[in-house]
Design a protein around this motif. Sequence first.
Motif, short mmCIF file in Angstrom:
data_model
loop_
_atom_site.label_atom_id
_atom_site.label_comp_id
_atom_site.label_asym_id
_atom_site.label_seq_id
_atom_site.Cartn_x
_atom_site.Cartn_y
_atom_site.Cartn_z
N ASP A 112 0.82 -1.20 0.00
CA ASP A 112 0.00 0.00 0.00
C ASP A 112 0.86 1.26 0.00
O ASP A 112 1.99 1.25 0.50
N ASN A 113 0.30 2.35 -0.54
CA ASN A 113 0.98 3.64 -0.49
C ASN A 113 1.20 4.03 0.97
O ASN A 113 0.31 3.88 1.80
N ALA A 114 2.38 4.51 1.26
CA ALA A 114 2.77 4.99 2.59
C ALA A 114 2.85 3.89 3.64
O ALA A 114 2.98 4.17 4.82
N ALA A 115 2.79 2.64 3.24
CA ALA A 115 2.94 1.54 4.19
C ALA A 115 4.41 1.42 4.60
O ALA A 115 5.31 1.87 3.90
N ILE A 116 4.62 0.80 5.75
CA ILE A 116 5.98 0.65 6.28
C ILE A 116 6.34 -0.83 6.32
O ILE A 116 5.57 -1.66 6.78
N SER A 117 7.53 -1.13 5.85
CA SER A 117 8.11 -2.47 5.97
C SER A 117 9.41 -2.33 6.74
O SER A 117 10.21 -1.43 6.45
N ILE A 118 9.62 -3.19 7.73
CA ILE A 118 10.78 -3.08 8.60
C ILE A 118 11.53 -4.41 8.61
O ILE A 118 10.93 -5.47 8.82
N PHE A 119 12.85 -4.33 8.41
CA PHE A 119 13.72 -5.49 8.45
C PHE A 119 14.91 -5.19 9.34
O PHE A 119 15.45 -4.09 9.30
N GLU A 120 15.30 -6.16 10.12
CA GLU A 120 16.53 -6.06 10.89
C GLU A 120 17.58 -6.85 10.11
O GLU A 120 17.42 -8.06 9.91
N VAL A 121 18.61 -6.17 9.67
CA VAL A 121 19.62 -6.78 8.81
C VAL A 121 20.95 -6.84 9.55
O VAL A 121 21.41 -5.84 10.09
N SER A 122 21.52 -8.03 9.60
CA SER A 122 22.88 -8.19 10.14
C SER A 122 23.70 -8.91 9.08
O SER A 122 23.18 -9.32 8.05
N ARG A 123 24.95 -9.11 9.36
CA ARG A 123 25.80 -9.84 8.40
C ARG A 123 25.38 -11.30 8.30
O ARG A 123 25.60 -11.93 7.28
N GLU A 124 24.74 -11.82 9.31
CA GLU A 124 24.37 -13.24 9.34
C GLU A 124 22.93 -13.52 8.91
O GLU A 124 22.62 -14.60 8.45
N SER A 125 22.03 -12.56 9.11
CA SER A 125 20.62 -12.87 8.86
C SER A 125 19.79 -11.62 8.59
O SER A 125 20.24 -10.50 8.79
N VAL A 126 18.57 -11.88 8.15
CA VAL A 126 17.56 -10.85 7.95
C VAL A 126 16.33 -11.27 8.74
O VAL A 126 15.86 -12.39 8.60
N THR A 127 15.82 -10.38 9.58
CA THR A 127 14.61 -10.66 10.35
C THR A 127 13.50 -9.75 9.84
O THR A 127 13.68 -8.53 9.77
N VAL A 128 12.36 -10.34 9.49
CA VAL A 128 11.20 -9.56 9.06
C VAL A 128 10.47 -9.07 10.31
O VAL A 128 10.04 -9.88 11.13
N VAL A 129 10.35 -7.78 10.46
CA VAL A 129 9.64 -7.20 11.59
C VAL A 129 8.22 -6.81 11.16
O VAL A 129 7.26 -7.09 11.87
N ALA A 130 8.09 -6.21 9.99
CA ALA A 130 6.78 -5.81 9.47
C ALA A 130 6.87 -5.64 7.96
O ALA A 130 7.89 -5.20 7.44
N VAL A 131 5.79 -6.01 7.28
CA VAL A 131 5.68 -5.77 5.84
C VAL A 131 4.29 -5.19 5.58
O VAL A 131 3.29 -5.71 6.04
N ASN A 132 4.27 -4.06 4.88
CA ASN A 132 3.02 -3.39 4.50
C ASN A 132 2.20 -2.95 5.71
O ASN A 132 0.98 -2.99 5.70
N ASP A 133 2.87 -2.49 6.76
CA ASP A 133 2.20 -2.03 7.98
C ASP A 133 1.55 -0.68 7.71
O ASP A 133 2.19 0.25 7.25
N ARG A 134 0.26 -0.58 8.03
CA ARG A 134 -0.51 0.65 7.77
C ARG A 134 -1.09 1.26 9.05
O ARG A 134 -1.92 2.16 8.98
N LYS A 135 -0.67 0.78 10.20
CA LYS A 135 -1.26 1.25 11.47
C LYS A 135 -1.18 2.77 11.61
O LYS A 135 -2.09 3.38 12.15
#
Length: 102
Positions: free
Chosen positions: A76-99
């Motif tokens: 969605d427009n203006a939605a937020i997706s959040i990822f925690e990125v390290s050298r070893e892994s990627v953690t999905v925190v939120a995808v398409n968050d519209r709160k």
Amino acid sequence: FSGLPFDDFRPAGNGESHRDVYQRTIKFIVPIYTGYAGGRDTIALFCHGGSAKMLILHLMDLPIIHRHYFGRWHLDNAAISIFEVSRESVTVVAVNDRKHLD
């Protein structure tokens, strides 16, 4: 589609294929987040939905060649997706968050 694979199809004129968008997006964004991976810095990236999809596919190590990721997956427009990125892994925190829009 002229018999081309989905990710290589280019619309008439100066249109980009999904592969073109992926390569352009990753070439620009990867150096930004790899410089900070594992640190305590927060990076905010603001981009169009197509570029956001390409970054998410890259972070999740998913292929760009399947229509499923584009036809059934909407950001969605203006939605937020959040990822925690390290050298070893990627953690999905939120995808398409519209709160924040409610």
